[in-house]
Enzyme design. Structure first.
Site, PDB file in Angstrom:
ATOM      1  N   HIS A  31      14.361  16.388  78.380  1.00  0.00           N
ATOM      2  CA  HIS A  31      13.682  17.587  78.243  1.00  0.00           C
ATOM      3  C   HIS A  31      14.230  18.559  76.955  1.00  0.00           C
ATOM      4  O   HIS A  31      14.366  19.724  77.110  1.00  0.00           O
ATOM      5  CB  HIS A  31      13.649  18.548  79.581  1.00  0.00           C
ATOM      6  CG  HIS A  31      12.810  17.720  80.604  1.00  0.00           C
ATOM      7  ND1 HIS A  31      11.297  18.066  80.695  1.00  0.00           N
ATOM      8  CD2 HIS A  31      13.018  16.882  81.409  1.00  0.00           C
ATOM      9  CE1 HIS A  31      10.724  17.352  81.593  1.00  0.00           C
ATOM     10  NE2 HIS A  31      12.039  16.564  82.233  1.00  0.00           N
ATOM     11  N   THR A  32      14.643  17.855  75.999  1.00  0.00           N
ATOM     12  CA  THR A  32      15.001  18.458  74.749  1.00  0.00           C
ATOM     13  C   THR A  32      14.041  18.082  73.595  1.00  0.00           C
ATOM     14  O   THR A  32      14.094  18.754  72.675  1.00  0.00           O
ATOM     15  CB  THR A  32      16.436  17.958  74.439  1.00  0.00           C
ATOM     16  OG1 THR A  32      16.476  16.460  74.461  1.00  0.00           O
ATOM     17  CG2 THR A  32      17.370  18.471  75.321  1.00  0.00           C
ATOM     18  N   GLY A 118       6.678   3.816  86.878  1.00  0.00           N
ATOM     19  CA  GLY A 118       7.092   4.991  87.925  1.00  0.00           C
ATOM     20  C   GLY A 118       8.586   5.138  88.034  1.00  0.00           C
ATOM     21  O   GLY A 118       8.965   6.009  88.591  1.00  0.00           O
ATOM     22  N   SER A 122       9.662   4.675  81.204  1.00  0.00           N
ATOM     23  CA  SER A 122       8.724   4.315  80.021  1.00  0.00           C
ATOM     24  C   SER A 122       7.771   3.303  79.881  1.00  0.00           C
ATOM     25  O   SER A 122       7.697   2.805  78.696  1.00  0.00           O
ATOM     26  CB  SER A 122       9.291   4.895  78.449  1.00  0.00           C
ATOM     27  OG  SER A 122       9.595   6.240  78.598  1.00  0.00           O
ATOM     28  N   ASP A 168      10.516   8.600  74.142  1.00  0.00           N
ATOM     29  CA  ASP A 168       9.787   7.390  74.663  1.00  0.00           C
ATOM     30  C   ASP A 168       9.298   6.472  73.422  1.00  0.00           C
ATOM     31  O   ASP A 168       9.678   5.418  73.603  1.00  0.00           O
ATOM     32  CB  ASP A 168       9.090   7.435  75.544  1.00  0.00           C
ATOM     33  CG  ASP A 168       9.591   8.416  76.859  1.00  0.00           C
ATOM     34  OD1 ASP A 168      10.894   8.750  76.471  1.00  0.00           O
ATOM     35  OD2 ASP A 168       8.840   8.864  77.702  1.00  0.00           O
TER      36      ASP A 168
HETATM   37  C1  GLA Z   1       9.187  12.013  79.612  1.00  0.00           C
HETATM   38  C2  GLA Z   1       8.640  12.276  78.001  1.00  0.00           C
HETATM   39  C3  GLA Z   1       9.804  12.220  77.003  1.00  0.00           C
HETATM   40  C4  GLA Z   1      10.672  13.222  77.432  1.00  0.00           C
HETATM   41  C5  GLA Z   1      11.345  12.950  78.738  1.00  0.00           C
HETATM   42  C6  GLA Z   1      12.380  13.804  79.178  1.00  0.00           C
HETATM   43  O1  GLA Z   1       9.764  10.533  79.474  1.00  0.00           O
HETATM   44  O2  GLA Z   1       7.848  11.230  77.710  1.00  0.00           O
HETATM   45  O3  GLA Z   1       8.996  12.708  75.958  1.00  0.00           O
HETATM   46  O4  GLA Z   1      10.298  14.567  77.439  1.00  0.00           O
HETATM   47  O5  GLA Z   1      10.354  12.788  79.524  1.00  0.00           O
HETATM   48  O6  GLA Z   1      13.528  13.847  78.429  1.00  0.00           O
END
Ligand code: GLA
Length: 384
Positions: A31-32, A118, A122, A168
C-alpha cells in the site's frame, strides 16, 4: 455473448504466440505504490500460460479460461465489462492497447494458470500482462514494456474497477531470476538485488481467506490516503503525495489530521522507510533486521492501515514463538491471501506442521504453504 466456438475459424492465414506471465511476491512495501512510494517485489516461477492465435476474422475474439472450463466471445468493435469476472481483465487490456493505437483483429485465446487465485500473488496482473505481451507479439505492436505495464494497470482501473498501483504489473513484466527489485513507483526507476537468503528461505502461508469486499476496501484505503494528502497539503503546500513527506514532518502535524487519516498516512510514510532499510539489510545479509522490518510492516498494515484480517494476524502471531522464523507479514492488498515468511530452511516442515494444526483448530480452515522460487518476468515462449 458467450459461445464455445474456439477453433471454428480459418487459422491458415494466421500467426500464434505462447506467453508465460508470472505471479509476484512482495518482500516489503505494501500500500505504498499508489502514493508514489517504494516496493520490493519479485516475480515467481508460478506462471500463467497464454496461447493466442489469429482466427482470420476481423473482429471476433474467442476466449477460454481452461482451468475454469469457461468461454467468452465478443466483437472487437463492441464490448464492455461483463459480470463474469475474468474476461474483464482481457477486454480491459485490449481496450487500453487500442487506445494506444494498436490494430488488433480477431483471435482465439486460451490460458491456464499455476498461480493460486485469491492468494495475493497477483494472478490478475499475470493475466493482464500475459495478454498484453501476447497481443504485442502477435500483432507486432512494438510497444515497450513500460507501455504494456501501464496499459495493464489501466485495464484493471477501467474494466475491473480496482484502482490498483503499478507494483503487480511491473513485477510480472520485469521480474528477474533470483532477484528482487526495488521499484520507485514515482518514476518507475528500479534496481535488481540478489535475493540471497543464506540458511533462510521465503515461504508463503495461504490463509485461504478471500474477502469479497477486498476490491472496494482497497479503493477506500486509496481514497483515504489521498484525503490524508489533502490535509497535509494545507501544512506543506508543496507536497504532491505521501512520498514527499518524511516521517518526522508527518509526526509534527499529527494533531492537524483526523486520527484515522493520520494512521493511514503513518503507515505509508513509515513503510517507505522500511523498504529502504530492508534493501540495506538484504544487501548486508542482515536477516534479523530484515525479519524485524517485516514484523513492523505487518503491525503497521494491521493497526494503522487496517487491511489485515484475524486469520492473517493469527498466522503472523504464530511465527513469533519461533526463533527460526525471522519475519512474517501479510502480503499484497490484504483482507485475506498469504503471509510471507522468512524461515530457516531446515525447519520448514515441522514449523508448517505445527502452524497448520493450530490454524485448523482456531478457524477450522486449511492452511496452504506455498514454496516460492524467484523467476523471470513475462516472456514470449513461442511465436510462429
Ligand atoms: C494490490 C495492488 C498493488 C498494491 C498492493 C498492496 O496487490 O494491485 O498495486 O497496491 O495491493 O501493496
Amino acid at each position: 455473448m458467450s459461445s464455445p466456438v474456439l477453433g471454428s475459424l480459418n487459422r491458415k492465414a494466421s500467426g500464434a504466440v505462447i506467453v508465460h506471465a508470472p505471479g509476484r511476491i512482495n518482500l516489503i512495501g505494501d500500500h505504498t505504490d499508489y502514493q508514489d512510494g517504494f516496493v520490493l517485489p519479485a516475480a515467481v516461477e508460478h506462471v500463467l500460460e497464454v496461447h493466442l492465435q489469429k482466427n482470420g476474422s476481423p473482429n471476433l475474439v474467442n476466449l477460454k479460461a481452461s482451468d475454469l472450463g469457461e468461454t467468452y466471445s465478443f466483437e472487437l468493435t463492441d464490448y464492455s465489462a461483463t459480470d463474469k469476472g475474468w474476461p474483464n481483465y482481457i477486454m480491459g487490456v485490449i481496450y487500453e492497447l487500442q487506445k494506444l493505437g494498436a490494430t488488433i483483429q480477431g483471435f482465439d485465446a486460451h490460458f491456464t494458470s499455476a498461480i493460486p487465485m485469491g492468494a495475493g500473488m497477483s494472478s490478475s496482473a499475470a493475466l493482464e500482462c500475459g495478454f498484453a505481451l501476447a497481443l504485442n507479439a502477435l500483432y507486432d505492436l512494438d510497444l515497450d514494456h513500460e507501455s504494456l505495464i501501464q496499459a495493464s494497470q489501466r485495464a484493471e482501473h477501467h474494466f475491473v474497477g480496482t484502482k490498483c498501483g503499478i507494483m503487480d504489473q511491473f513485477a510480472s513484466m520485469m521480474g528477474k531470476k533470483d532477484q528482487v527489485m526495488r521499484l520507485d513507483c514515482r518514476n518507475l526507476d528500479f534496481d535488481y538485488f540478489p535475493c540471497a537468503l543464506g540458511d533462510y528461505q521465503l515461504l508463503l502461508l495461504n490463509s485461504n481467506v478471500t474477502h469479497s469486499l477486498a476490491s472496494s476496501a482497497y479503493n477506500t484505503r486509496r481514497e483515504e490516503s489521498e484525503e490524508g494528502v489533502r490535509y497535509l497539503q494545507k501544512e506543506f503546500p508543496r507536497i504532491k503525495n505521501l512520498r514527499d513527506i518524511p516521517l518526522d514532518q508527518l509526526l509534527q502535524v499529527k494533531e492537524k489530521l483526523p486520527e484515522r487519516l493520520f494512521r493511514r498516512c503513518h503507515h505509508v510514510v513509515s513503510e517507505n522507510q522500511r523498504v529502504l532499510m530492508a534493501t540495506h539489510a538484504l544487501l548486508n545479509q542482515d536477516f534479523v533486521t530484515l525479519g524485524r522490518l517485516m514484523y513492523q510492516s505487518h503491525r503497521s498494515l494491521q493497526e494503522d492501515y487496517e487491511v489485515s484480517c484475524p486469520e492473517l494476524d493469527f498466522l503472523v502471531e504464530q511465527t513469533r514463538k519461533h526463533a527460526d522464523i525471522l519475519g512474517s507479514r501479510m502480503m499484497g492488498g490484504g483482507f485475506g491471501g498469504c503471509t510471507i515468511n522468512l524461515i530457516a530452511k531446515d525447519r520448514v516442515e515441522d514449523l508448517v506442521h505445527e502452524i497448520r494444526k493450530n490454524y485448523q483448530n482456531q478457524f477450522g480452515m486449511e492452511l496452504s504453504p506455498i514454496a516460492v522460487t524467484i523467476g523471470n518476468g513475462a516472456q514470449v515462449i513461442d511465436k510462429s
